[in-house]
Write a protein that holds these residues in place. Structure first.
Motif, PDB file in Angstrom:
ATOM      1  N   LEU A 104       9.356 -14.443  15.011  1.00 39.29           N
ATOM      2  CA  LEU A 104      10.667 -14.227  15.618  1.00 39.29           C
ATOM      3  C   LEU A 104      10.639 -13.094  16.634  1.00 39.29           C
ATOM      4  N   SER A 105       9.870 -12.049  16.331  1.00 38.35           N
ATOM      5  CA  SER A 105       9.841 -10.900  17.229  1.00 38.35           C
ATOM      6  C   SER A 105       8.605 -10.050  16.964  1.00 38.35           C
ATOM      7  N   SER A 106       7.753  -9.902  17.979  1.00 37.02           N
ATOM      8  CA  SER A 106       6.599  -9.015  17.856  1.00 37.02           C
ATOM      9  C   SER A 106       7.030  -7.555  17.946  1.00 37.02           C
ATOM     10  N   GLU A 107       8.248  -7.314  18.435  1.00 33.32           N
ATOM     11  CA  GLU A 107       8.751  -5.953  18.589  1.00 33.32           C
ATOM     12  C   GLU A 107       8.856  -5.246  17.246  1.00 33.32           C
ATOM     13  N   SER A 108       9.174  -6.001  16.196  1.00 32.00           N
ATOM     14  CA  SER A 108       9.350  -5.397  14.883  1.00 32.00           C
ATOM     15  C   SER A 108       8.081  -4.696  14.420  1.00 32.00           C
ATOM     16  N   PHE A 109       6.931  -5.239  14.803  1.00 32.51           N
ATOM     17  CA  PHE A 109       5.656  -4.664  14.395  1.00 32.51           C
ATOM     18  C   PHE A 109       5.489  -3.273  14.991  1.00 32.51           C
ATOM     19  N   VAL A 110       5.806  -3.112  16.274  1.00 31.82           N
ATOM     20  CA  VAL A 110       5.649  -1.836  16.961  1.00 31.82           C
ATOM     21  C   VAL A 110       6.676  -0.819  16.475  1.00 31.82           C
ATOM     22  N   VAL A 111       7.917  -1.263  16.327  1.00 35.35           N
ATOM     23  CA  VAL A 111       9.010  -0.367  15.951  1.00 35.35           C
ATOM     24  C   VAL A 111       8.757   0.296  14.602  1.00 35.35           C
ATOM     25  N   PHE A 112       8.197  -0.440  13.664  1.00 35.10           N
ATOM     26  CA  PHE A 112       8.089   0.058  12.299  1.00 35.10           C
ATOM     27  C   PHE A 112       6.714   0.625  11.945  1.00 35.10           C
ATOM     28  N   LEU A 113       5.844   0.759  12.918  1.00 38.64           N
ATOM     29  CA  LEU A 113       4.523   1.335  12.655  1.00 38.64           C
ATOM     30  C   LEU A 113       4.625   2.763  12.111  1.00 38.64           C
ATOM     31  N   PRO A 114       5.470   3.648  12.693  1.00 38.79           N
ATOM     32  CA  PRO A 114       5.583   5.005  12.135  1.00 38.79           C
ATOM     33  C   PRO A 114       6.078   5.024  10.688  1.00 38.79           C
ATOM     34  N   MET A 115       6.907   4.059  10.305  1.00 33.05           N
ATOM     35  CA  MET A 115       7.401   4.015   8.933  1.00 33.05           C
ATOM     36  C   MET A 115       6.290   3.596   7.971  1.00 33.05           C
ATOM     37  N   HIS A 116       5.406   2.724   8.442  1.00 29.69           N
ATOM     38  CA  HIS A 116       4.232   2.386   7.633  1.00 29.69           C
ATOM     39  C   HIS A 116       3.361   3.632   7.447  1.00 29.69           C
ATOM     40  N   LYS A 117       3.261   4.430   8.514  1.00 29.95           N
ATOM     41  CA  LYS A 117       2.465   5.661   8.431  1.00 29.95           C
ATOM     42  C   LYS A 117       3.053   6.619   7.394  1.00 29.95           C
ATOM     43  N   ALA A 118       4.370   6.681   7.294  1.00 29.24           N
ATOM     44  CA  ALA A 118       5.007   7.542   6.298  1.00 29.24           C
ATOM     45  C   ALA A 118       4.656   7.100   4.879  1.00 29.24           C
ATOM     46  N   VAL A 119       4.616   5.796   4.671  1.00 34.42           N
ATOM     47  CA  VAL A 119       4.216   5.266   3.362  1.00 34.42           C
ATOM     48  C   VAL A 119       2.773   5.651   3.073  1.00 34.42           C
ATOM     49  N   LEU A 120       1.907   5.458   4.059  1.00 32.84           N
ATOM     50  CA  LEU A 120       0.492   5.788   3.894  1.00 32.84           C
ATOM     51  C   LEU A 120       0.303   7.276   3.591  1.00 32.84           C
ATOM     52  N   ASP A 121       0.985   8.140   4.337  1.00 30.29           N
ATOM     53  CA  ASP A 121       0.840   9.587   4.139  1.00 30.29           C
ATOM     54  C   ASP A 121       1.240   9.991   2.720  1.00 30.29           C
ATOM     55  N   ALA A 122       2.311   9.383   2.213  1.00 35.62           N
ATOM     56  CA  ALA A 122       2.757   9.704   0.856  1.00 35.62           C
ATOM     57  C   ALA A 122       1.723   9.270  -0.176  1.00 35.62           C
ATOM     58  N   ILE A 123       1.121   8.111   0.036  1.00 34.52           N
ATOM     59  CA  ILE A 123       0.102   7.630  -0.898  1.00 34.52           C
ATOM     60  C   ILE A 123      -1.136   8.516  -0.833  1.00 34.52           C
ATOM     61  N   LEU A 124      -1.525   8.901   0.378  1.00 35.02           N
ATOM     62  CA  LEU A 124      -2.676   9.803   0.528  1.00 35.02           C
ATOM     63  C   LEU A 124      -2.427  11.143  -0.157  1.00 35.02           C
ATOM     64  N   ALA A 125      -1.169  11.588  -0.129  1.00 36.83           N
ATOM     65  CA  ALA A 125      -0.803  12.857  -0.766  1.00 36.83           C
ATOM     66  C   ALA A 125      -0.613  12.707  -2.272  1.00 36.83           C
ATOM     67  N   ARG A 126      -0.753  11.498  -2.776  1.00 35.62           N
ATOM     68  CA  ARG A 126      -0.561  11.202  -4.194  1.00 35.62           C
ATOM     69  C   ARG A 126       0.843  11.573  -4.659  1.00 35.62           C
ATOM     70  N   ASP A 127       1.797  11.372  -3.749  1.00 35.46           N
ATOM     71  CA  ASP A 127       3.190  11.688  -4.053  1.00 35.46           C
ATOM     72  C   ASP A 127       3.945  10.380  -4.280  1.00 35.46           C
ATOM     73  N   GLY A 128       4.102  10.018  -5.532  1.00 34.11           N
ATOM     74  CA  GLY A 128       4.723   8.748  -5.872  1.00 34.11           C
ATOM     75  C   GLY A 128       6.167   8.642  -5.433  1.00 34.11           C
ATOM     76  N   GLU A 129       6.928   9.720  -5.600  1.00 34.16           N
ATOM     77  CA  GLU A 129       8.338   9.680  -5.224  1.00 34.16           C
ATOM     78  C   GLU A 129       8.513   9.495  -3.718  1.00 34.16           C
ATOM     79  N   LYS A 130       7.701  10.206  -2.932  1.00 33.70           N
ATOM     80  CA  LYS A 130       7.790  10.053  -1.480  1.00 33.70           C
ATOM     81  C   LYS A 130       7.318   8.664  -1.049  1.00 33.70           C
ATOM     82  N   GLY A 131       6.303   8.142  -1.728  1.00 30.67           N
ATOM     83  CA  GLY A 131       5.830   6.802  -1.410  1.00 30.67           C
ATOM     84  C   GLY A 131       6.899   5.760  -1.659  1.00 30.67           C
ATOM     85  N   GLU A 132       7.584   5.893  -2.790  1.00 31.89           N
ATOM     86  CA  GLU A 132       8.674   4.974  -3.121  1.00 31.89           C
ATOM     87  C   GLU A 132       9.800   5.076  -2.097  1.00 31.89           C
TER      88      GLU A 132
END
Length: 240
Positions: free
Chosen positions: A192-220
């Protein structure tokens, strides 16, 4: 916006193509209600004539649909369509057939309700339970997403790998079974839209950073925010 967007991946050779066509055609009729538990199921011979298929192809198609919970085939009672409660909605093809006959906003509403119940908890568990190897797979998937974004090419495979890697790192086998829900949703969203992939890349990074930090609450929380924003984006797109 066209609703007839079901995905069908054929295998090799004409026989496989015909088999897949028969399965999809009958499956869609069941999902639409054209074939229902209250109606007699077409005879194998009639289906063979309709599709120009041999009895063996029709029987294999029936087995495939039975495995997905759409029909049942018994010696004495024959073939009959099952009620929707029996359908395997975690099957990728059934999900696609269902999407093709539903209003997009209804389909996405149901899909994101389930994703919001599953993925934030999976992100929390991944931060707490994920092994170094499993977290490295999440990092690798995000790197592939970033590269796809820079190259301005489809990143749907990398996006799916990111979410599946989080499910795997949660160390819950039942969560892994939810992968098809995510796969179908991402596939349709990218179409439907390739734009969604680009727009939400930083939010994926936030999830990744929380997991790398072993912070379950921030990951959730980060995953919940990602899904909420994605759903809102898709709702605006569908309404437009």
């Amino acid at each position: 916006m066209a609703q007839e967007m079901s995905r069908l991946t054929f295998g090799q050779g004409p026989k496989r193509n015909l088999f897949a066509h028969v399965v999809e055609s009958i499956g869609l009729r069941i999902i639409r209600g054209e074939l229902s538990p209250s109606l007699p199921f077409p005879k194998e011979a009639d289906l063979g004539t309709e599709f120009g298929a041999s009895r063996s192809v029709i029987r294999e198609a029936v087995k495939s649909l039975a495995a997905r919970g759409l029909i049942t085939s018994q010696t004495r009672t024959g073939i009959r369509v099952l009620e929707p409660i029996n359908w395997n909605l975690l099957d990728a093809e059934v999900l696609n057939w269902r999407y093709s006959v539903m209003p997009p906003d209804q389909f996405y509403g149901e899909l994101f309700e389930i994703r919001r119940l599953i993925e934030p908890e999976a992100a929390r568990l991944a931060a707490l339970r994920g092994s170094a190897t499993e977290i490295a797979a999440i990092v690798s998937a995000f790197a592939a997403m970033s590269e796809a974004s820079r190259a301005e090419r489809s990143g749907v495979a990398a996006d799916l790998a990111f979410h599946r890697a989080i499910l795997a790192a949660a160390h819950n086998a039942l969560l892994l079974q939810m992968g098809n829900l995510i796969a179908v949703g991402l596939d349709i969203a990218h179409r439907l839209s390739s734009e969604s992939f680009v727009v939400f890349l930083p939010m994926h990074k936030a999830v990744l950073d929380a997991i790398l930090a072993r912070d379950g609450e921030k990951g959730e929380a980060a995953m919940r925010h990602l899904l909420s924003e994605t759903q809102e984006f898709m709702s605006r797109l569908i309404r437009a």
